[in-house]
Design an enzyme around this catalytic site. Sequence first.
Site, mmCIF file in Angstrom:
data_model
loop_
_atom_site.group_PDB
_atom_site.id
_atom_site.type_symbol
_atom_site.label_atom_id
_atom_site.label_comp_id
_atom_site.label_asym_id
_atom_site.label_seq_id
_atom_site.Cartn_x
_atom_site.Cartn_y
_atom_site.Cartn_z
ATOM 1 N N SER A 70 0.820 -1.217 0.000
ATOM 2 C CA SER A 70 0.000 0.000 0.000
ATOM 3 C C SER A 70 0.857 1.272 0.000
ATOM 4 C CB SER A 70 -0.922 0.011 1.227
ATOM 5 O OG SER A 70 -1.710 -1.146 1.259
HETATM 6 N N1 SAM Z 1 -0.488 -4.655 4.193
HETATM 7 C C1 SAM Z 1 0.129 -4.964 2.933
HETATM 8 C C2 SAM Z 1 1.537 -4.453 2.824
HETATM 9 O O1 SAM Z 1 1.999 -3.752 3.695
HETATM 10 O O2 SAM Z 1 2.192 -4.822 1.849
HETATM 11 C C3 SAM Z 1 -0.688 -4.561 1.755
HETATM 12 C C4 SAM Z 1 -1.880 -5.383 1.608
HETATM 13 S S1 SAM Z 1 -2.528 -5.539 -0.007
HETATM 14 C C5 SAM Z 1 -3.105 -3.938 -0.376
HETATM 15 C C6 SAM Z 1 -3.990 -6.464 0.411
HETATM 16 C C7 SAM Z 1 -3.728 -7.897 0.780
HETATM 17 O O3 SAM Z 1 -4.937 -8.467 1.261
HETATM 18 C C8 SAM Z 1 -3.306 -8.753 -0.390
HETATM 19 O O4 SAM Z 1 -2.064 -9.350 -0.138
HETATM 20 C C9 SAM Z 1 -4.412 -9.814 -0.504
HETATM 21 O O5 SAM Z 1 -3.952 -11.076 -0.919
HETATM 22 C C10 SAM Z 1 -4.931 -9.827 0.916
HETATM 23 N N2 SAM Z 1 -6.279 -10.366 1.105
HETATM 24 C C11 SAM Z 1 -7.394 -10.193 0.357
HETATM 25 N N3 SAM Z 1 -8.424 -10.853 0.913
HETATM 26 C C12 SAM Z 1 -7.952 -11.452 2.041
HETATM 27 C C13 SAM Z 1 -8.525 -12.271 3.051
HETATM 28 N N4 SAM Z 1 -9.816 -12.631 3.055
HETATM 29 N N5 SAM Z 1 -7.740 -12.690 4.053
HETATM 30 C C14 SAM Z 1 -6.426 -12.367 4.097
HETATM 31 N N6 SAM Z 1 -5.830 -11.607 3.175
HETATM 32 C C15 SAM Z 1 -6.581 -11.139 2.159
#
Ligand code: SAM
Length: 224
Positions: A70
Amino acid sequence: MSESAHDAASNFTGRRAQMVRNQLQARGITDAAVLQAMATVPRELFIQPRYAEWAYDDTPVPTLAKQTVSQPYVIAHMFSLLALQPTDRVLEVGTGSGYAAAVLSCIAAEVYTVERHQKLVEFARQKLTEGGFVNVWVKQGDGTLGWPEKSPYDAIVVAAGGPFVPASLKQQLALGGRLVMPVGAEQRRQHLVVVKHSEPDRFITIQETSVAFVPLIGAEGWPG
Ligand code: SAM
């Protein structure tokens, strides 16, 4: 360290300080703990080598499994909304690269983070260990269901956009706890929503700024 590795490291240090000044403080981030943590955590550690040049850019950066790290400002804004305390136990849904979890680990006491993609779980675990972030636990799973065994949490941050706030996450929020999450009727456009567990079974919801996160896929999110 070779001379060129040393130059690269000091270049990143300078760019990190600039990021904090120009992207965070200049846009009104004042939470001292958030600013200090983001001035400390080496974001470049969590960025894929081919995107290393973008580590401190004012944008999300692509990572494994077609996901993103992000944008720094959005992370800082979400963490500021949580008003984190050093004693807090925090749940993050959507570990991704592990960068935001590393930042959280510098602010709070314990960080539990759930990621659905195994590749990212392995990447984040490796980078968090390499960086010496010892108060973070990563697990693979559907984060819309939270991590009930470790609840209640003083703060929950959801790093992907869902159609509503999962009931499971509200149930795992301690009394006085805060949750922040992107919520929207479309998969890639949301508003940040802040939920406060104000009294037993009572939650106050406030709508914040518009954002664009990757979708939250799961039992209490979007279908996969
Ligand atoms: N916090 C992260 C970082 O610092 O790099 C960025 C997160 S990214 C914008 C969103 C993440 O949410 C993705 O890696 C995606 O695979 C994960 N995601 C989506 N749905 C999810 C779920 N139900 N449970 C866990 N992770 C999930």
